[in-house]
Design an enzyme around this catalytic site. Structure first.
Site, PDB file in Angstrom:
ATOM      1  N   SER A   1       6.330  -6.438   2.469  1.00  0.00           N
ATOM      2  CA  SER A   1       6.693  -5.164   1.860  1.00  0.00           C
ATOM      3  C   SER A   1       7.166  -4.167   2.916  1.00  0.00           C
ATOM      4  O   SER A   1       8.173  -3.480   2.733  1.00  0.00           O
ATOM      5  CB  SER A   1       5.486  -4.589   1.115  1.00  0.00           C
ATOM      6  OG  SER A   1       5.823  -3.370   0.517  1.00  0.00           O
TER       7      SER A   1
ATOM      8  N   SER B   1       6.969  -0.849  -4.888  1.00  0.00           N
ATOM      9  CA  SER B   1       5.628  -0.336  -4.636  1.00  0.00           C
ATOM     10  C   SER B   1       5.136  -0.998  -3.354  1.00  0.00           C
ATOM     11  O   SER B   1       5.133  -2.231  -3.251  1.00  0.00           O
ATOM     12  CB  SER B   1       4.714  -0.689  -5.812  1.00  0.00           C
ATOM     13  OG  SER B   1       3.501   0.015  -5.706  1.00  0.00           O
ATOM     14  N   GLU B   2       4.738  -0.194  -2.363  1.00  0.00           N
ATOM     15  CA  GLU B   2       4.519  -0.754  -1.021  1.00  0.00           C
ATOM     16  C   GLU B   2       3.313  -1.690  -0.927  1.00  0.00           C
ATOM     17  O   GLU B   2       3.137  -2.375   0.068  1.00  0.00           O
ATOM     18  CB  GLU B   2       4.435   0.351   0.037  1.00  0.00           C
ATOM     19  CG  GLU B   2       3.280   1.319  -0.103  1.00  0.00           C
ATOM     20  CD  GLU B   2       3.680   2.591  -0.819  1.00  0.00           C
ATOM     21  OE1 GLU B   2       4.589   2.542  -1.669  1.00  0.00           O
ATOM     22  OE2 GLU B   2       3.073   3.646  -0.533  1.00  0.00           O
ATOM     23  N   ASN B   3       2.479  -1.734  -1.993  1.00  0.00           N
ATOM     24  CA  ASN B   3       1.400  -2.721  -1.977  1.00  0.00           C
ATOM     25  C   ASN B   3       1.885  -4.115  -2.374  1.00  0.00           C
ATOM     26  O   ASN B   3       1.079  -5.038  -2.474  1.00  0.00           O
ATOM     27  CB  ASN B   3       0.243  -2.264  -2.874  1.00  0.00           C
ATOM     28  CG  ASN B   3       0.678  -1.938  -4.278  1.00  0.00           C
ATOM     29  OD1 ASN B   3       1.723  -1.338  -4.480  1.00  0.00           O
ATOM     30  ND2 ASN B   3      -0.103  -2.339  -5.243  1.00  0.00           N
TER      31      ASN B   3
END
Lengths: 220, 246
Positions: free
Chosen positions: A88, A46-48
């Site tokens: 990330s 998840s890019e967060n």
């Protein structure tokens, strides 16, 4: 019969491999998580700032500090790790993600993608989409083959502002599977949905595409 | 030792006008992703200073009644530098009316620009956004990707610049008295980079412990970056509560 959204997700899930690190876009691509083959170990990023998304939490396990890129509450699986947004996107741009699956408004003949803005309409921003298409090793698009109004979405040249150039490796639509041939510089149709004909796909695609010598039928 | 601990968010910003940090037209970085890991009390304290014409660097713009939405409602923000502004009716109206300027950055570009600014890097080349509208006016060059050096094809990269602000407002889980920070889960997001990329940095945390209580191996942001800390109680708001069957 065109594929349902769930059937598109199931076909896209067949691109997963054991041990893959995968980023799923918001919306239809999240359905792919329901189709990870039994026994296959796939790590969802998840890019967060999370590697190792788990299932949605039970009511008592909901934690405001643990969300996915769609801002939904989630859990982290055993072995998961948290990191900053800079780390990330280093993971994403640096080629450390095996595959991402995302939606699109338009795809061009040469693999350009437009999926972040429609001029004249409210622009919400590109979020992480430009980084994902630029950095992830295999970029798969899941979408309806034509727009709600019936207009082709796989076109000679995108009319909408681009998200990325020459970056799409595969399209899974409700009608067919198209794989990008890097040598030819265009898409080759390799699979058809049951009951869908080559002519129907050609009719609904304005981009120049090739047809594979042997076109398989997508198993549903 | 300088006392970095302040009783309230309002007190932690109270003298920043006198110090020349807070001024109309200032640039502020605000941590968080959606409503996760936002310095919610510091945002309200900044609103209450009455500062105007803010350029705000933050991944998102809050919602109508929380986070940066509060500063939009009072029209204190002139420009947002963000990657995604999502569901925020006030934002949309001010943007469409031409009252609010927005600079969209790819999310990874935004994160790296902040990291670079804090790390003393004026600019860097990234493939994100090359050949798209956001590349307009930016230097474009062809490179091989570092991991493909010597074998890969060249492709286009664009020059992006480092960002540095007058003030950064960050949210962490815990701090010690020196300002060493630990973040929690995905509330980390943009906070660590923002803590390095401003003249003055205030951290809002849920707990403050004595210096020395943290294992030095488990510190995410060294205390030298942090000018002030304030302990607050977070409302822990959730945008998309999604649960599975028990």
């Amino acid at each position: 019969m065109p594929l349902t959204r769930d059937q598109i997700a199931r076909r896209a899930s067949q691109e997963l491999q054991d041990g893959f690190i995968v980023n799923l876009g918001i919306g239809m691509p999240t359905l792919v998580a329901n189709h990870i083959p039994q026994g296959m170990d796939v790590w969802l990023q998840s890019e967060n700032g999370l590697l190792g998304i788990g299932p949605f939490p039970t009511e008592q396990d909901v934690d405001a500090d643990l969300i996915n890129a769609g801002k939904q509450t989630i859990t982290a699986r055993t072995g998961a790790s948290y990191f900053s947004s800079a780390d990330s996107f280093a993971m994403i741009r640096g080629g450390h993600i095996d595959m991402c699956i995302l939606g699109a408004m338009e795809i061009s003949e040469r693999g350009d993608i437009a999926n972040w803005m429609i001029p004249g309409k409210m622009v919400k921003g590109m979020g992480g989409a430009m980084d994902l298409v630029a950095g992830v090793n295999k970029v798969v698009v899941m979408m309806e083959h034509v727009s709600r109004k019936g207009a082709p979405k796989i076109v000679p040249k995108c009319t909408l502002p681009l998200t990325g150039r020459a970056c799409i490796d595969m399209i899974v639509s409700d009608l067919c599977v198209l794989e990008f041939d890097g040598d030819k510089g265009r898409f080759v149709m390799t699979e058809l949905a049951p009951g869908v004909t080559v002519d129907e796909v050609k009719d609904k695609t304005t981009a120049q595409i090739d047809i594979a010598d042997e076109v398989r039928t997508i198993e549903v | 030792m300088v006392e970095k601990r302040y009783e309230t968010a309002v007190e932690s910003l109270a003298d920043l006008r006198e110090l020349g940090i807070i001024h109309d037209g200032m640039t502020v970085m605000v941590g968080g992703f959606g409503l996760c890991g936002i310095p919610e009390h510091l945002i309200r304290a900044l609103r209450d200073t009455g500062v105007t014409d803010i350029t705000c660097i933050s991944n998102n713009a809050g919602v109508d009644d929380w986070g940066l939405g509060l500063l939009l409602k009072t029209r204190q923000i002139k420009k947002m530098v963000s990657s995604y502004v999502g569901e925020n009716a006030i934002f949309e109206k001010q943007f469409l009316d031409g009252d609010l300027e927005v600079e969209f950055n790819p999310q990874g570009t935004l994160a790296e620009r902040i990291r670079a600014g804090g790390a003393g890097i004026p600019g860097f080349y990234t493939p994100s956004g090359a050949g798209t509208p956001i590349a307009e006016g930016k230097d474009t060059r062809n490179f091989q990707r570092p991991s493909d050096l010597g074998r890969g094809r060249e492709r286009a990269y664009i020059l992006e610049t480092g960002l540095y602000a007058d003030l950064s407002l960050v949210k962490a889980h815990r701090a010690d008295a020196f300002g060493n920070l630990q973040y929690r889960m995905t509330a980390r997001n943009f906070n660590p980079m923002m803590a390095t990329a401003a003249k003055f940095v205030v951290a809002e945390v849920e707990d403050i412990v004595a210096t020395g209580d943290f294992d030095a191996d488990q510190i995410h942001t060294p205390g030298s970056y942090i000018d002030r800390i304030v302990r607050t109680v977070s409302e822990r708001r959730i945008e998309q509560r999604t649960v599975s069957e028990a």
